[in-house]
Design a protein around this motif. Structure first.
Motif, PDB file in Angstrom:
ATOM      1  N   VAL A 126       8.704   3.268  12.769  1.00 40.22           N
ATOM      2  CA  VAL A 126       9.135   1.948  12.293  1.00 40.22           C
ATOM      3  C   VAL A 126       7.945   1.183  11.713  1.00 40.22           C
ATOM      4  CG1 VAL A 126      10.052  -0.294  12.979  1.00 40.22           C
ATOM      5  CG2 VAL A 126      11.095   1.796  13.857  1.00 40.22           C
ATOM      6  N   ALA A 127       6.812   1.220  12.415  1.00 39.32           N
ATOM      7  CA  ALA A 127       5.617   0.526  11.939  1.00 39.32           C
ATOM      8  C   ALA A 127       5.177   1.086  10.589  1.00 39.32           C
ATOM      9  CB  ALA A 127       4.494   0.664  12.966  1.00 39.32           C
ATOM     10  N   ARG A 128       5.181   2.410  10.465  1.00 37.83           N
ATOM     11  CA  ARG A 128       4.808   3.047   9.196  1.00 37.83           C
ATOM     12  C   ARG A 128       5.762   2.618   8.080  1.00 37.83           C
ATOM     13  NH1 ARG A 128       5.413   9.436   8.959  1.00 37.83           N
ATOM     14  NH2 ARG A 128       7.598   8.755   8.929  1.00 37.83           N
ATOM     15  N   ASP A 129       7.050   2.570   8.405  1.00 39.50           N
ATOM     16  CA  ASP A 129       8.055   2.189   7.419  1.00 39.50           C
ATOM     17  C   ASP A 129       7.831   0.761   6.923  1.00 39.50           C
ATOM     18  OD1 ASP A 129      10.411   2.891   5.943  1.00 39.50           O
ATOM     19  OD2 ASP A 129      11.551   1.537   7.236  1.00 39.50           O
ATOM     20  N   ILE A 130       7.493  -0.145   7.845  1.00 39.13           N
ATOM     21  CA  ILE A 130       7.238  -1.544   7.476  1.00 39.13           C
ATOM     22  C   ILE A 130       6.047  -1.628   6.521  1.00 39.13           C
ATOM     23  CG2 ILE A 130       6.435  -3.772   8.360  1.00 39.13           C
ATOM     24  CD1 ILE A 130       8.082  -3.129  10.925  1.00 39.13           C
ATOM     25  N   LEU A 131       4.982  -0.917   6.839  1.00 41.84           N
ATOM     26  CA  LEU A 131       3.781  -0.952   6.002  1.00 41.84           C
ATOM     27  C   LEU A 131       4.036  -0.316   4.636  1.00 41.84           C
ATOM     28  CD1 LEU A 131       1.072  -0.036   8.679  1.00 41.84           C
ATOM     29  CD2 LEU A 131       1.612  -2.305   7.754  1.00 41.84           C
ATOM     30  N   GLU A 132       4.847   0.728   4.595  1.00 44.02           N
ATOM     31  CA  GLU A 132       5.167   1.366   3.314  1.00 44.02           C
ATOM     32  C   GLU A 132       5.992   0.436   2.435  1.00 44.02           C
ATOM     33  OE1 GLU A 132       5.151   6.125   4.485  1.00 44.02           O
ATOM     34  OE2 GLU A 132       7.002   4.960   4.698  1.00 44.02           O
ATOM     35  N   GLN A 139      -4.162   0.282   5.957  1.00 42.76           N
ATOM     36  CA  GLN A 139      -3.515   0.295   7.269  1.00 42.76           C
ATOM     37  C   GLN A 139      -2.649   1.538   7.468  1.00 42.76           C
ATOM     38  OE1 GLN A 139      -1.647  -3.470   6.679  1.00 42.76           O
ATOM     39  NE2 GLN A 139      -3.402  -4.641   7.440  1.00 42.76           N
ATOM     40  N   LEU A 140      -2.154   2.099   6.380  1.00 44.14           N
ATOM     41  CA  LEU A 140      -1.314   3.295   6.481  1.00 44.14           C
ATOM     42  C   LEU A 140      -2.115   4.560   6.758  1.00 44.14           C
ATOM     43  CD1 LEU A 140       1.245   2.588   3.614  1.00 44.14           C
ATOM     44  CD2 LEU A 140       1.843   3.102   5.991  1.00 44.14           C
ATOM     45  N   GLN A 141      -3.416   4.535   6.523  1.00 49.14           N
ATOM     46  CA  GLN A 141      -4.219   5.746   6.681  1.00 49.14           C
ATOM     47  C   GLN A 141      -4.167   6.303   8.102  1.00 49.14           C
ATOM     48  OE1 GLN A 141      -5.332   7.363   3.877  1.00 49.14           O
ATOM     49  NE2 GLN A 141      -4.001   5.684   3.290  1.00 49.14           N
ATOM     50  N   THR A 142      -4.099   5.405   9.084  1.00 47.38           N
ATOM     51  CA  THR A 142      -3.990   5.853  10.482  1.00 47.38           C
ATOM     52  C   THR A 142      -2.728   6.678  10.686  1.00 47.38           C
ATOM     53  OG1 THR A 142      -5.212   3.945  11.316  1.00 47.38           O
ATOM     54  CG2 THR A 142      -3.779   5.093  12.876  1.00 47.38           C
ATOM     55  N   PHE A 143      -1.634   6.256  10.079  1.00 44.71           N
ATOM     56  CA  PHE A 143      -0.350   6.946  10.241  1.00 44.71           C
ATOM     57  C   PHE A 143      -0.321   8.258   9.465  1.00 44.71           C
ATOM     58  CE2 PHE A 143       0.249   2.475  11.002  1.00 44.71           C
ATOM     59  CZ  PHE A 143       1.094   2.423  12.090  1.00 44.71           C
TER      60      PHE A 143
END
Length: 262
Positions: free
Chosen positions: A56-62, A83-87
């Motif tokens: 969900v967090a990844r989806d929000i950032l995308e 911020q997405l690089q961690t995911f």
């Protein structure tokens, strides 16, 4: 995941997937969602975080990354990509694949091209598997753009706008064309005293005269509509000095890029 965060996430989905996308509402919801992710420990996740919440967090950032491009906010896109690089890296093998990952990675590559960060472009490309570079259209597109720019095949860059694998890519291709037009214009000013309007439009990849006239005004060119010509008003001294300075600056920039690549 807290119920409030879940409710905001569902609102974001409805706003983003509506036709057309409700960019204003997305822009209002995203800061609240990022704050919620921070409070839930999901923006900089630790090893004990629920994987479902991470998706969900990844989806929000995308979604935030795409909204940034659609609202022409490149610094915001940079932050979301960071911020997405961690995911994509730390949790790349733990989380299910995201269909947005390579479109966003490709957008980042084009963004580096528009900023003339060629060394960073190649460094970033090295972190992507060679099979993906060759087969994934979202990565192949910026790779082709970089090659055409190095070749000086500007007409191919222009045509690439219509071949973009996603609508968001056109924003960066347009930005690239702006840079290319200024380079071509500088060469025209050094090489010619004047040009027919039609020839200038062709050289600068303008499809209508009004766009050319706006560009000419910004460059300080004299336009004679009665004779359909553009005059590049430059003194003899400027003709000698400007190209010389440009060559020196370009050589130094190229040397720095080579040094970073090596």
């Amino acid at each position: 995941m807290a119920s409030q965060l879940k409710t905001l996430y569902e609102e974001l989905g409805r706003a983003f997937y509506s036709k057309p996308t409700d960019l204003k509402k997305c822009s209002l919801l995203l800061p609240k969602l990022k704050l919620g992710l921070i409070e839930a420990g999901l923006l900089l996740p630790q090893s004990d975080v629920n994987l479902g919440d991470l998706v969900v967090a990844r989806d929000i950032l995308e979604v935030g990354a795409f909204v940034s491009i659609r609202t022409r906010d490149v610094p915001s896109f940079d932050r979301y990509f960071s911020q997405l690089q961690t995911f994509y890296t730390d949790y790349g093998e733990s989380l299910p694949p995201s269909k947005r990952e390579y479109p966003i990675r490709g957008l980042n590559l084009i963004r580096l091209l528009t900023q003339n960060r060629i060394a960073d472009f190649h460094t970033t490309l090295e972190s992507i598997d060679s099979d993906i570079i060759n087969d994934n259209p979202f990565i192949r597109h910026p790779v082709n753009l970089e090659r055409w720019l190095m070749e000086g095949s500007y007409s191919k860059v222009w045509n690439a706008r219509e071949e973009a694998p996603a609508e968001e890519y056109k924003f960066f291709v347009d930005s690239l064309m702006g840079t290319i037009r200024n380079e071509i214009a500088s060469c025209e000013e050094a090489a010619y005293e004047s040009l027919p309007l039609k020839d200038a439009a062709t050289l600068l990849f303008f499809t209508n005269q009004s766009e050319l006239l706006t560009f000419a005004q910004k460059r300080g060119w004299q336009v004679d509509l009665s004779s359909s010509t553009i005059t590049f008003k430059r003194t003899g001294e400027e003709k000698m000095e400007i190209p010389k300075q440009r060559l020196i600056a370009a050589s130094l920039a190229y040397a720095r890029e080579l040094e970073q690549i090596v």
